[in-house]
Design a protein around this motif. Sequence first.
Motif, PDB file in Angstrom:
ATOM      1  N   GLY A   1     -17.133  -5.658  -3.939  1.00 35.09           N
ATOM      2  CA  GLY A   1     -16.078  -6.389  -4.875  1.00 35.09           C
ATOM      3  C   GLY A   1     -14.767  -6.178  -4.531  1.00 35.09           C
ATOM      4  N   HIS A   2     -14.491  -5.187  -4.091  1.00 36.41           N
ATOM      5  CA  HIS A   2     -13.018  -4.865  -3.758  1.00 36.41           C
ATOM      6  C   HIS A   2     -12.856  -5.723  -2.459  1.00 36.41           C
ATOM      7  CE1 HIS A   2     -11.509  -2.022  -6.455  1.00 36.41           C
ATOM      8  NE2 HIS A   2     -12.440  -1.281  -6.489  1.00 36.41           N
ATOM      9  N   ILE A   3     -13.536  -5.499  -1.527  1.00 29.65           N
ATOM     10  CA  ILE A   3     -13.412  -6.322  -0.154  1.00 29.65           C
ATOM     11  C   ILE A   3     -13.681  -7.850  -0.310  1.00 29.65           C
ATOM     12  CG2 ILE A   3     -14.413  -6.550   2.349  1.00 29.65           C
ATOM     13  CD1 ILE A   3     -15.361  -3.809   2.255  1.00 29.65           C
ATOM     14  N   ALA A   4     -14.250  -8.327  -1.192  1.00 30.28           N
ATOM     15  CA  ALA A   4     -14.315  -9.917  -1.682  1.00 30.28           C
ATOM     16  C   ALA A   4     -12.934 -10.110  -1.916  1.00 30.28           C
ATOM     17  CB  ALA A   4     -15.524 -10.193  -2.546  1.00 30.28           C
ATOM     18  N   LEU A   5     -12.483  -9.546  -3.009  1.00 29.92           N
ATOM     19  CA  LEU A   5     -11.002  -9.840  -3.457  1.00 29.92           C
ATOM     20  C   LEU A   5     -10.078  -9.716  -2.097  1.00 29.92           C
ATOM     21  CD1 LEU A   5      -8.745 -10.350  -5.714  1.00 29.92           C
ATOM     22  CD2 LEU A   5      -8.801  -8.164  -6.183  1.00 29.92           C
ATOM     23  N   ALA A   6     -10.012  -8.691  -1.619  1.00 30.39           N
ATOM     24  CA  ALA A   6      -9.264  -8.556  -0.111  1.00 30.39           C
ATOM     25  C   ALA A   6      -9.367  -9.459   0.619  1.00 30.39           C
ATOM     26  CB  ALA A   6      -9.365  -7.190   0.352  1.00 30.39           C
ATOM     27  N   LYS A   7     -10.363 -10.141   0.863  1.00 25.76           N
ATOM     28  CA  LYS A   7     -10.714 -11.359   1.597  1.00 25.76           C
ATOM     29  C   LYS A   7     -10.099 -12.437   1.107  1.00 25.76           C
ATOM     30  CE  LYS A   7     -14.548 -14.167   3.461  1.00 25.76           C
ATOM     31  NZ  LYS A   7     -14.332 -15.489   2.722  1.00 25.76           N
TER      32      LYS A   7
ATOM     33  N   PRO B   1       0.911  -1.339  -0.028  1.00 24.93           N
ATOM     34  CA  PRO B   1       0.012  -0.106  -0.005  1.00 24.93           C
ATOM     35  C   PRO B   1       0.854   1.254  -0.087  1.00 24.93           C
ATOM     36  CG  PRO B   1      -0.179  -1.203   2.125  1.00 24.93           C
ATOM     37  CD  PRO B   1       0.363  -2.297   1.145  1.00 24.93           C
ATOM     38  N   ASP B   2       2.132   1.268   0.488  1.00 20.75           N
ATOM     39  CA  ASP B   2       2.875   2.368   0.442  1.00 20.75           C
ATOM     40  C   ASP B   2       3.306   2.843  -1.046  1.00 20.75           C
ATOM     41  OD1 ASP B   2       2.984   2.833   3.074  1.00 20.75           O
ATOM     42  OD2 ASP B   2       4.906   1.580   3.287  1.00 20.75           O
ATOM     43  N   ARG B   3       2.934   1.766  -2.138  1.00 19.61           N
ATOM     44  CA  ARG B   3       3.361   2.308  -3.443  1.00 19.61           C
ATOM     45  C   ARG B   3       1.622   2.678  -3.994  1.00 19.61           C
ATOM     46  NH1 ARG B   3       6.677  -2.656  -5.959  1.00 19.61           N
ATOM     47  NH2 ARG B   3       6.572  -1.224  -7.748  1.00 19.61           N
ATOM     48  N   GLY B   4       0.710   2.624  -3.216  1.00 22.21           N
ATOM     49  CA  GLY B   4      -0.678   2.802  -3.736  1.00 22.21           C
ATOM     50  C   GLY B   4      -1.488   1.890  -3.563  1.00 22.21           C
ATOM     51  N   VAL B   5      -2.905   2.403  -3.387  1.00 23.59           N
ATOM     52  CA  VAL B   5      -4.055   1.222  -3.113  1.00 23.59           C
ATOM     53  C   VAL B   5      -4.941   1.545  -4.048  1.00 23.59           C
ATOM     54  CG1 VAL B   5      -3.358   1.495  -0.719  1.00 23.59           C
ATOM     55  CG2 VAL B   5      -5.185   3.030  -1.400  1.00 23.59           C
ATOM     56  N   PHE B   6      -5.975   0.471  -4.012  1.00 22.05           N
ATOM     57  CA  PHE B   6      -7.129   0.560  -4.954  1.00 22.05           C
ATOM     58  C   PHE B   6      -8.070   1.470  -4.087  1.00 22.05           C
ATOM     59  CE2 PHE B   6      -4.719  -2.506  -7.059  1.00 22.05           C
ATOM     60  CZ  PHE B   6      -5.258  -2.260  -8.336  1.00 22.05           C
ATOM     61  N   GLN B   7      -8.656   2.628  -4.462  1.00 21.46           N
ATOM     62  CA  GLN B   7      -9.637   3.168  -3.689  1.00 21.46           C
ATOM     63  C   GLN B   7     -11.120   2.534  -4.702  1.00 21.46           C
ATOM     64  OE1 GLN B   7      -8.910   7.368  -4.289  1.00 21.46           O
ATOM     65  NE2 GLN B   7      -7.659   7.296  -2.299  1.00 21.46           N
ATOM     66  N   GLY B   8     -12.150   2.520  -3.885  1.00 25.54           N
ATOM     67  CA  GLY B   8     -13.440   1.863  -4.329  1.00 25.54           C
ATOM     68  C   GLY B   8     -14.515   2.061  -3.562  1.00 25.54           C
ATOM     69  N   GLY B   9     -14.855   3.397  -3.446  1.00 26.12           N
ATOM     70  CA  GLY B   9     -16.285   3.766  -2.983  1.00 26.12           C
ATOM     71  C   GLY B   9     -16.441   4.083  -1.515  1.00 26.12           C
ATOM     72  N   SER B  10     -15.360   3.608  -0.566  1.00 28.87           N
ATOM     73  CA  SER B  10     -15.328   3.910   0.922  1.00 28.87           C
ATOM     74  C   SER B  10     -13.815   3.832   1.220  1.00 28.87           C
ATOM     75  CB  SER B  10     -16.325   2.671   1.432  1.00 28.87           C
ATOM     76  OG  SER B  10     -15.782   2.682   2.796  1.00 28.87           O
ATOM     77  N   VAL B  11     -13.505   4.561   2.131  1.00 29.31           N
ATOM     78  CA  VAL B  11     -12.184   4.548   2.728  1.00 29.31           C
ATOM     79  C   VAL B  11     -11.972   3.120   3.198  1.00 29.31           C
ATOM     80  CG1 VAL B  11     -12.703   5.567   4.811  1.00 29.31           C
ATOM     81  CG2 VAL B  11     -10.529   5.840   4.127  1.00 29.31           C
ATOM     82  N   ALA B  12     -12.921   2.411   3.637  1.00 26.15           N
ATOM     83  CA  ALA B  12     -12.532   1.096   4.322  1.00 26.15           C
ATOM     84  C   ALA B  12     -11.946   0.273   3.243  1.00 26.15           C
ATOM     85  CB  ALA B  12     -14.013   0.389   4.566  1.00 26.15           C
ATOM     86  N   VAL B  13     -12.204   0.317   1.928  1.00 21.80           N
ATOM     87  CA  VAL B  13     -11.505  -0.207   1.021  1.00 21.80           C
ATOM     88  C   VAL B  13      -9.947  -0.241   0.935  1.00 21.80           C
ATOM     89  CG1 VAL B  13     -11.173  -0.650  -1.486  1.00 21.80           C
ATOM     90  CG2 VAL B  13     -13.605  -0.511  -0.431  1.00 21.80           C
ATOM     91  N   SER B  14      -9.639   1.098   0.990  1.00 20.42           N
ATOM     92  CA  SER B  14      -8.146   1.542   1.047  1.00 20.42           C
ATOM     93  C   SER B  14      -7.526   1.056   2.430  1.00 20.42           C
ATOM     94  CB  SER B  14      -8.056   3.033   0.801  1.00 20.42           C
ATOM     95  OG  SER B  14      -8.528   3.523  -0.335  1.00 20.42           O
TER      96      SER B  14
END
Length: 300
Positions: free
Chosen positions: A259-265, A197-210
């Motif tokens: 969708g983002h959180i499912a991938l993170a899971k 994440p220090d190189r960047g994150v995927f933002q996705g509709g909520s700061v919770a995703v980041s």
Amino acid sequence: MARSDRPFSRSLIKLGARLFLGRNLAHAQDWFPGLSIDGKRVLHYRSQPVVGLEGTDILLDGSREWIHIIGSGPSVAGADLSRLDPRGAILLNGAIHLAGGPVASPLAIAVEDERFVHRHFDLMREKIAAGQACLFSVAALRAICEHDRGWLADKRVVLINDIRKPYGLPRRTPAQIGGLDFVRLDPTGEYGFSLQPDRGVFQGGSVAVSVLQFAVALRPMMIGFVGIDIRNARQPRFYEEKGTSAFSGVADAEGRILGHIALAKAVAEEQGIGLVNFSPVSALADIAIAYDDRLVRTGV
């Protein structure tokens, strides 16, 4: 009716960036005017140094069993937060109301939306202590500097930088994103996860995703979601009264967030990290993040 707190001047700058810079550079409005980050990772505002940016490692203090990501959904009002270890809590946006109280000394504060800064900067002054680790986006940092750049001087700032629309660079194409060696994409390429994440994150509709991408990088045994309700985002947050709610786009972005959180899971589970949800009304149940009732208030 919920209202937006983006100043009219910022709305004009956003529109102008789209018209004159085009889609690939429209996100320059996040740092324009006045914000810059030099090669030594020092944040400047109107050519004056403000604060040095730090890395995720400032959140590491040995092995940690839990990281709790605490949002501001209505369900927070029914949770007994005294049962959590505050040193592992990351407070999102309005959840900073909890700092110094139920969550005495949070691990970090995270703010991604500049509108929150414009509406609640006085609250940020009150609740975010000197030395506090803060995860701030480019737009949030610019908005803070517009209010008081000196306020950042004694904070420990980690940048939330959008992989798709990174600071100082044009929007990345899907092919460019797919070629990055620190990202994971779902089969459709629509949802992503950053392993660094220090190189960047995927933002996705909520700061919770980041923030979830930062949390996984800390390698706890478990990550718990508190107040990440999503589906009732049009209702007042736990600290708001009916009729005074600020604008939230979370409900409209539900599919993207999940969708983002499912991938993170999936990525977290590959690393032996479990995810659990402490909100009885959360849409996280739709992606098989189990509900745990241990924070339910009793005797009320």
